[in-house]
Design a protein around this motif. Structure first.
Motif, PDB file in Angstrom:
ATOM      1  N   ALA A 162      16.465   1.943   1.406  1.00  0.00           N
ATOM      2  CA  ALA A 162      15.010   1.828   1.476  1.00  0.00           C
ATOM      3  C   ALA A 162      14.327   2.827   0.550  1.00  0.00           C
ATOM      4  O   ALA A 162      13.324   2.508  -0.096  1.00  0.00           O
ATOM      5  N   ASP A 163      14.887   4.032   0.470  1.00  0.00           N
ATOM      6  CA  ASP A 163      14.342   5.027  -0.462  1.00  0.00           C
ATOM      7  C   ASP A 163      14.439   4.518  -1.899  1.00  0.00           C
ATOM      8  O   ASP A 163      13.496   4.668  -2.689  1.00  0.00           O
ATOM      9  N   PHE A 164      15.579   3.946  -2.222  1.00  0.00           N
ATOM     10  CA  PHE A 164      15.761   3.440  -3.590  1.00  0.00           C
ATOM     11  C   PHE A 164      14.841   2.249  -3.863  1.00  0.00           C
ATOM     12  O   PHE A 164      14.305   2.103  -4.968  1.00  0.00           O
ATOM     13  N   ALA A 165      14.645   1.390  -2.875  1.00  0.00           N
ATOM     14  CA  ALA A 165      13.715   0.272  -3.047  1.00  0.00           C
ATOM     15  C   ALA A 165      12.310   0.782  -3.348  1.00  0.00           C
ATOM     16  O   ALA A 165      11.608   0.243  -4.223  1.00  0.00           O
ATOM     17  N   GLU A 166      11.895   1.815  -2.659  1.00  0.00           N
ATOM     18  CA  GLU A 166      10.571   2.378  -2.914  1.00  0.00           C
ATOM     19  C   GLU A 166      10.489   2.977  -4.317  1.00  0.00           C
ATOM     20  O   GLU A 166       9.456   2.870  -4.990  1.00  0.00           O
ATOM     21  N   ALA A 167      11.579   3.608  -4.771  1.00  0.00           N
ATOM     22  CA  ALA A 167      11.607   4.134  -6.133  1.00  0.00           C
ATOM     23  C   ALA A 167      11.513   3.006  -7.158  1.00  0.00           C
ATOM     24  O   ALA A 167      10.834   3.144  -8.181  1.00  0.00           O
ATOM     25  N   CYS A 168      12.182   1.883  -6.883  1.00  0.00           N
ATOM     26  CA  CYS A 168      12.105   0.733  -7.784  1.00  0.00           C
ATOM     27  C   CYS A 168      10.698   0.138  -7.785  1.00  0.00           C
ATOM     28  O   CYS A 168      10.187  -0.277  -8.836  1.00  0.00           O
ATOM     29  N   TYR A 169      10.077   0.103  -6.627  1.00  0.00           N
ATOM     30  CA  TYR A 169       8.703  -0.383  -6.542  1.00  0.00           C
ATOM     31  C   TYR A 169       7.791   0.469  -7.422  1.00  0.00           C
ATOM     32  O   TYR A 169       6.924  -0.059  -8.144  1.00  0.00           O
ATOM     33  N   ALA A 170       7.981   1.774  -7.398  1.00  0.00           N
ATOM     34  CA  ALA A 170       7.150   2.671  -8.202  1.00  0.00           C
ATOM     35  C   ALA A 170       7.338   2.428  -9.697  1.00  0.00           C
ATOM     36  O   ALA A 170       6.417   2.664 -10.490  1.00  0.00           O
ATOM     37  N   LYS A 171       8.512   1.945 -10.094  1.00  0.00           N
ATOM     38  CA  LYS A 171       8.756   1.646 -11.504  1.00  0.00           C
ATOM     39  C   LYS A 171       8.121   0.328 -11.929  1.00  0.00           C
ATOM     40  O   LYS A 171       7.991   0.066 -13.135  1.00  0.00           O
ATOM     41  N   GLY A 172       7.773  -0.538 -10.964  1.00  0.00           N
ATOM     42  CA  GLY A 172       7.168  -1.821 -11.286  1.00  0.00           C
ATOM     43  C   GLY A 172       7.838  -3.022 -10.660  1.00  0.00           C
ATOM     44  O   GLY A 172       7.265  -4.118 -10.645  1.00  0.00           O
ATOM     45  N   TYR A 173       9.052  -2.864 -10.128  1.00  0.00           N
ATOM     46  CA  TYR A 173       9.764  -3.991  -9.526  1.00  0.00           C
ATOM     47  C   TYR A 173       9.040  -4.461  -8.267  1.00  0.00           C
ATOM     48  O   TYR A 173       8.594  -3.649  -7.458  1.00  0.00           O
ATOM     49  N   ARG A 174       8.984  -5.768  -8.113  1.00  0.00           N
ATOM     50  CA  ARG A 174       8.377  -6.344  -6.918  1.00  0.00           C
ATOM     51  C   ARG A 174       9.378  -7.181  -6.132  1.00  0.00           C
ATOM     52  O   ARG A 174       9.003  -7.947  -5.239  1.00  0.00           O
ATOM     53  N   ALA A 175      10.665  -7.003  -6.459  1.00  0.00           N
ATOM     54  CA  ALA A 175      11.741  -7.683  -5.732  1.00  0.00           C
ATOM     55  C   ALA A 175      12.976  -6.785  -5.778  1.00  0.00           C
ATOM     56  O   ALA A 175      13.190  -6.053  -6.757  1.00  0.00           O
ATOM     57  N   PHE A 176      13.807  -6.867  -4.728  1.00  0.00           N
ATOM     58  CA  PHE A 176      14.912  -5.913  -4.559  1.00  0.00           C
ATOM     59  C   PHE A 176      16.040  -6.596  -3.797  1.00  0.00           C
ATOM     60  O   PHE A 176      15.807  -7.225  -2.761  1.00  0.00           O
ATOM     61  N   LYS A 177      17.271  -6.443  -4.328  1.00  0.00           N
ATOM     62  CA  LYS A 177      18.433  -7.022  -3.646  1.00  0.00           C
ATOM     63  C   LYS A 177      19.433  -5.945  -3.291  1.00  0.00           C
ATOM     64  O   LYS A 177      19.807  -5.120  -4.115  1.00  0.00           O
ATOM     65  N   ILE A 178      19.889  -5.995  -2.060  1.00  0.00           N
ATOM     66  CA  ILE A 178      20.908  -5.071  -1.565  1.00  0.00           C
ATOM     67  C   ILE A 178      22.281  -5.727  -1.636  1.00  0.00           C
ATOM     68  O   ILE A 178      22.487  -6.841  -1.141  1.00  0.00           O
ATOM     69  N   HIS A 179      23.231  -5.040  -2.290  1.00  0.00           N
ATOM     70  CA  HIS A 179      24.649  -5.285  -2.080  1.00  0.00           C
ATOM     71  C   HIS A 179      25.079  -4.225  -1.056  1.00  0.00           C
ATOM     72  O   HIS A 179      25.034  -3.027  -1.342  1.00  0.00           O
ATOM     73  N   GLY A 180      25.476  -4.654   0.114  1.00  0.00           N
ATOM     74  CA  GLY A 180      25.755  -3.709   1.196  1.00  0.00           C
ATOM     75  C   GLY A 180      27.129  -3.091   1.094  1.00  0.00           C
ATOM     76  O   GLY A 180      27.669  -2.885   0.020  1.00  0.00           O
ATOM     77  N   TRP A 181      27.722  -2.797   2.233  1.00  0.00           N
ATOM     78  CA  TRP A 181      29.031  -2.153   2.289  1.00  0.00           C
ATOM     79  C   TRP A 181      30.133  -3.200   2.230  1.00  0.00           C
ATOM     80  O   TRP A 181      29.973  -4.324   2.731  1.00  0.00           O
ATOM     81  N   GLN A 182      31.267  -2.852   1.635  1.00  0.00           N
ATOM     82  CA  GLN A 182      32.355  -3.806   1.407  1.00  0.00           C
ATOM     83  C   GLN A 182      33.488  -3.682   2.416  1.00  0.00           C
ATOM     84  O   GLN A 182      34.565  -4.236   2.200  1.00  0.00           O
ATOM     85  N   ASP A 183      33.257  -2.976   3.535  1.00  0.00           N
ATOM     86  CA  ASP A 183      34.330  -2.734   4.495  1.00  0.00           C
ATOM     87  C   ASP A 183      34.486  -3.848   5.523  1.00  0.00           C
ATOM     88  O   ASP A 183      35.323  -3.762   6.419  1.00  0.00           O
ATOM     89  N   GLY A 184      33.695  -4.898   5.412  1.00  0.00           N
ATOM     90  CA  GLY A 184      33.780  -6.002   6.358  1.00  0.00           C
ATOM     91  C   GLY A 184      32.930  -5.822   7.594  1.00  0.00           C
ATOM     92  O   GLY A 184      32.749  -6.772   8.365  1.00  0.00           O
TER      93      GLY A 184
END
Length: 395
Positions: A162-184
């Motif tokens: 969520a912190d990173f999404a907010e940082a991306c929003y500040a750069k101009g991005y208005r969409a955000f995709k999460i690749h989560g954890w790969q441990d199943g």
């Protein structure tokens, strides 16, 4: 000389001049700082391999492309042999030859050849690929698409996403995709989905992609219901079937509200058509590197358009930008893979200012479509050759 004889003479000369006489393939690698195993990790260095392709005609015209996958050299070589001697403008014939040549393979080596042919056509005609395709967009809305999460590193908690999404929003991005954890597991993914919904859901279109890491249909359903609660834009390749089981994804679509996006691991027009017609997905995935180039990607896009569906292009790159410029039914350019540690996976080979770096997004959240001939980019061939691990010339 009769008019028909003159026409035949001109056609013969043009065909001789534009005949493909040489194809060079170079596999090379380059460092990525800030990522290991697809996980955001500050200070860690890993390496990625890409392929550089150069196609030359009898009169010396050249088309080039850098892309592909580390394991695609043998298939690309087979495709190079299949197109040798063809007229460089005969891309449909090349597409058919390539399809047959790789009929027992996954065709992952085909895209680089087709894309280089499109660059060659644009170079010869002095037109961009997007212009050749009839493109009408010069800027593309982008979404920031993350690396995977880990136990440490820049994406080690739901709050970090969520912190990173907010940082991306500040750069101009208005969409955000999460690749989560790969441990199943699903607990951290669910928490991240809900945290993103709370923090930026009213300001950004949100997507989730597990990279097929969830082990069961039940787990995929649980995360899908979290996506419903958080109002996600799409839910991508959720579990370990690889995105191939149309029946189960049709059932998943019946049980959640969030639209599904599948197709990244389904190769080519016919296979994707079967998935879509079996009601296995809502959004259609396509990739010039994966789906027999720009030619194959545009076939998929037109198929999706005929059914009234949107097609979303996978990964960033000049070929993706040109295709998206000519596709009405497409929403976002994927700026992947990115994270707080600053790693990105684009090869450092452009000498023209082209970039897919996170920070290069415009304040309005867009990236430009290159305007020069062909793909509109130029490459540092000295860097490519000095980092080569394999090289082949077909002539």
């Amino acid at each position: 000389m009769a008019q028909s004889e003159q026409t035949t003479a001109r056609d013969t000369t043009a065909s001789a001049a534009t005949k493909i006489t040489r194809v060079e393939l170079i596999m090379f690698s380059y460092p990525m700082v800030g990522v290991a195993g697809g996980v955001d990790q500050p200070g860690v260095t890993s390496h990625r391999s890409r392929m550089a392709v150069s196609i030359e005609t009898a009169d010396g015209a050249v088309g080039s492309y850098v892309g592909g996958q580390a394991n695609s050299m043998a298939q690309a070589a087979a495709c190079a042999k299949a197109v040798l001697g063809l007229d460089c403008f005969a891309r449909e014939l090349a597409y058919e030859r390539i399809r047959r040549q790789l009929r027992k393979e996954d065709r992952m080596g085909a895209g680089v050849i087709d894309i280089a042919l499109w660059d060659l056509a644009g170079q010869r005609l002095g037109a961009s690929v997007s212009a050749l395709l009839g493109g009408g967009r010069d800027r593309l809305k982008a979404y920031a698409s993350t690396w995977f999460g880990g136990d440490t590193g820049g994406l080690a908690s739901p709050e970090a996403y969520a912190d990173f999404a907010e940082a991306c929003y500040a750069k101009g991005y208005r969409a955000f995709k999460i690749h989560g954890w790969q441990d199943g597991g699903i607990e951290r993914d669910i928490a991240a989905v809900l945290e993103l919904g709370r923090r930026v859901g009213d300001r950004m279109a949100l997507m989730h992609d597990s990279g097929c890491s969830f082990r069961t249909f039940a787990d995929a359903l649980a995360v899908g219901r979290a996506c419903d609660e958080a109002g996600f834009f799409w839910y991508e390749d959720p579990y370990s079937d690889g995105g191939l089981a149309a029946h189960s994804h049709r059932r998943l679509r019946e049980l959640i509200k969030t639209p599904l996006l599948l197709g990244e691991h389904v190769r080519g027009l016919e296979s994707l058509a079967n998935l879509v017609l079996a009601d296995g997905t809502d959004f259609v995935r396509a990739d010039p590197d994966f789906d027999i180039g720009i030619t194959g990607t545009m076939k998929i896009a037109h198929f999706a358009e005929a059914l009234g569906l949107d097609v979303e292009l996978h990964a960033p790159g000049p070929a993706q930008r040109h295709c998206m410029a000519a596709i009405r039914n497409s929403n976002y350019y994927e700026l992947s893979m990115v994270g707080p540690s600053g790693a990105h996976f684009s090869a450092p080979v452009y000498t023209c200012g082209y970039s897919d770096h996170l920070d290069d997004v415009a304040p309005d959240g867009t990236f430009p479509v290159p305007t020069g001939p062909g793909l509109g980019v130029s490459y540092d061939w000295d860097y490519i050759r000095s980092h080569a691990s394999a090289q082949l010339v077909v002539e």
